[in-house]
Design a protein around this motif. Sequence first.
Motif, PDB file in Angstrom:
ATOM      1  N   GLY A 169      34.310  98.686  52.546  1.00 42.24           N
ATOM      2  CA  GLY A 169      35.282  99.191  51.601  1.00 42.24           C
ATOM      3  C   GLY A 169      36.721  99.219  52.072  1.00 42.24           C
ATOM      4  N   ALA A 180      38.314  97.661  39.749  1.00 40.09           N
ATOM      5  CA  ALA A 180      39.275  98.460  38.977  1.00 40.09           C
ATOM      6  C   ALA A 180      39.551  97.788  37.632  1.00 40.09           C
ATOM      7  N   LYS A 227      36.545  98.374  35.420  1.00 41.79           N
ATOM      8  CA  LYS A 227      36.523  99.749  34.903  1.00 41.79           C
ATOM      9  C   LYS A 227      37.481  99.905  33.730  1.00 41.79           C
ATOM     10  N   GLY A 248      43.603 101.934  38.015  1.00 48.77           N
ATOM     11  CA  GLY A 248      44.505 102.788  38.797  1.00 48.77           C
ATOM     12  C   GLY A 248      43.859 104.103  39.191  1.00 48.77           C
ATOM     13  N   THR A 250      47.058  99.401  40.752  1.00 49.08           N
ATOM     14  CA  THR A 250      47.166  99.780  42.164  1.00 49.08           C
ATOM     15  C   THR A 250      47.689  98.620  42.985  1.00 49.08           C
TER      16      THR A 250
END
Length: 634
Positions: free
Chosen positions: A127, A43, A46, A85, A175
């Motif tokens: 995951g 995250a 990204k 997020g 997150t």
Amino acid sequence: MSDAAQRHEFQAEVQQVLKLVVHSLYSHPEIFLRELVSNAADACDKLRFDALQNAALLQDDTDLQISISADKESGTLTISDNGVGMSEQEVIDNLGTIASSGTRRYLENLSGDAREDSQLIGQFGVGFYSAFIVADKVTVESRRAGAEAGDSVRWQAGDDGSYTLEAIQRDQRGTSVTLHLKEDAKQWLETYRLREVIQRYSDHIGFPIRMLETVTQPLPEDAEEGAEPETTQEWKEINQAQALWTVSKNEISDEQYQSFYRHLSNDMEAPLAWTHNKVEGRTSYTSLLYVPSHSPHDLLLNREERKGLKLYVRRVLIMDAAEQLLPYYLRFMRGVVDADDLPLNVSRELLQENDQLNKIRAAVIKRSLDLLAKLANTQEEDYLKFWTTFGPVLKEGVVEDFEQRDRLHKLLRFKSTAGDDWTSLEDYVSRMKPEQDCVWYLTAENEVAAKSSPQLEAFRKAGLEVLLLSDRVDEWMMGYFTEFDGKPMRSVAKGEVDLTAFESEEDRTKRESHEKEHEDVIQRMGEALSEHVDTVRASRRLAESASCLVAPEHAMALHLQRMLKQAGQDVPDQKPTLEVNLDHPLVQKIVNTQDEEAFKDWTELLYEQAALVEGASLKEPTKFVERLNRLLLA
Ligand code: ADP
């Protein structure tokens, strides 16, 4: 939970994955930490990438990081990041359904056998759902980068097949995943335990991982006797926060290389080998490439599955660029390329024609092949492990990469008539007889068919070694593989073979007069079989069998023609040649048959035998049986 929370059912497949993950990995509960930290790092990656286009996304919260805190009172563990997020829809899509096609295919591959399936899951990125190995309830709160505080979302799920969603106010971007730990998972409240696992699995993560730790303050000098020292909660950085490939080679342990590989590939097994190189010059880049030890549930054999080489530009993850950097035949490689001189906003389209990237691609190919060669030369057992898993993939390179063919030829391994072991072409050549001028091989449907092929009889008798090939790609590969070390590659099952060099003078004279003597009868056989075969000829391949079928020199092998036809493909109808063994008693019997009908029956039978041995099925089995019975009763 607030009244506004909406209840949703998990997609059925999610429930299946959830159950499997929890069931298969209960003996490796620490996996959850690796997976959640890995998601948090992704995250951050990204967001760093998105911020290249839109720096405002970062606002004043520019230090991307991952935070871990345990709360003993409530029995919860929280993993937070200030990365990209998720919006509400993304939460639904990512956590409530099976979005990734890899997962879907994994599910399709399940056999129903619990043991096998749990091994399968080990090879597959488990995951987010791994949270449920240690938690009976999971709360995710998230706010998408760029969204308002009021546009945040809370997702909450227990183990009852449903989850709730509600809108919340969240001050921070990113997150946080809160695990309500199961009774038997309370060890995950201990910072030493968390630290140990994070250091083992996630030390190389390129973002700081901070953990809230209880620190005991030293007692002041004038403290009264028996006074309790004060404790405070402090954030401590617990990893090196340096992307592994940027560290110099001699400072990286094998363990660190392996743990980075796990992060990169989701593969729990250690890789077989790796190569780490920094190149400076007109094109400067660092590459770290790994050879896996096994194939993730056979997906690697799927040509379109070309993932696993991540492209970074100056430490920023840009994309998975395996399609740009790896040819199909190296699609099993995993790793990272970090280029210094590419523009950060480079797109897939631009990559296609980028000069720098082409150079990097050429280097990645060469390094991968060198790595394999080194493995082959120094760790034979490991190389054979590689070969039995990825050999069929690497073979595609013989067809598709003309430039690397010499390197590739040396990496090939074959079964052969010389024994049960794998052999290289170099070893084969070193065993060749002085009079032998080519490398002999045979392609067949499988190893058993290859070994028992009548085509090998004369070669065995002459003491000539033959390579036995039975992978599906072999026939295709051999179409492009014409010579090794100046020696032509020749199929024992195609065209005419001439083994005169290995015959005694006496045998040759005998054979030649034999052939001459039988010219007429061979021609008659040809006429009788004109419907099935191109010609009939006296065989120089057979020693024990009565007959065999042979494809023309440059034609496709018979078994492949058959396979393609079965698959509904258009295959040019090329009739094979029937070779008969003049020394065989059955052939002698036919030669001496006076009755024309019986001659035809016997000749047909000779053909049918050859077809059956070759692996073909008979077009008219009833006629075959009738004929056989006629001959048996005559
Ligand atoms: P994978 O990471 O293999 O795609 P996961 O089940 O771990 O599968 O996660 C599913 C998706 O959920 C991720 O691809 C990502 O889009 C999203 N996700 C998970 N964790 C986070 C996080 N911490 N921040 C943002 N998105 C996340």
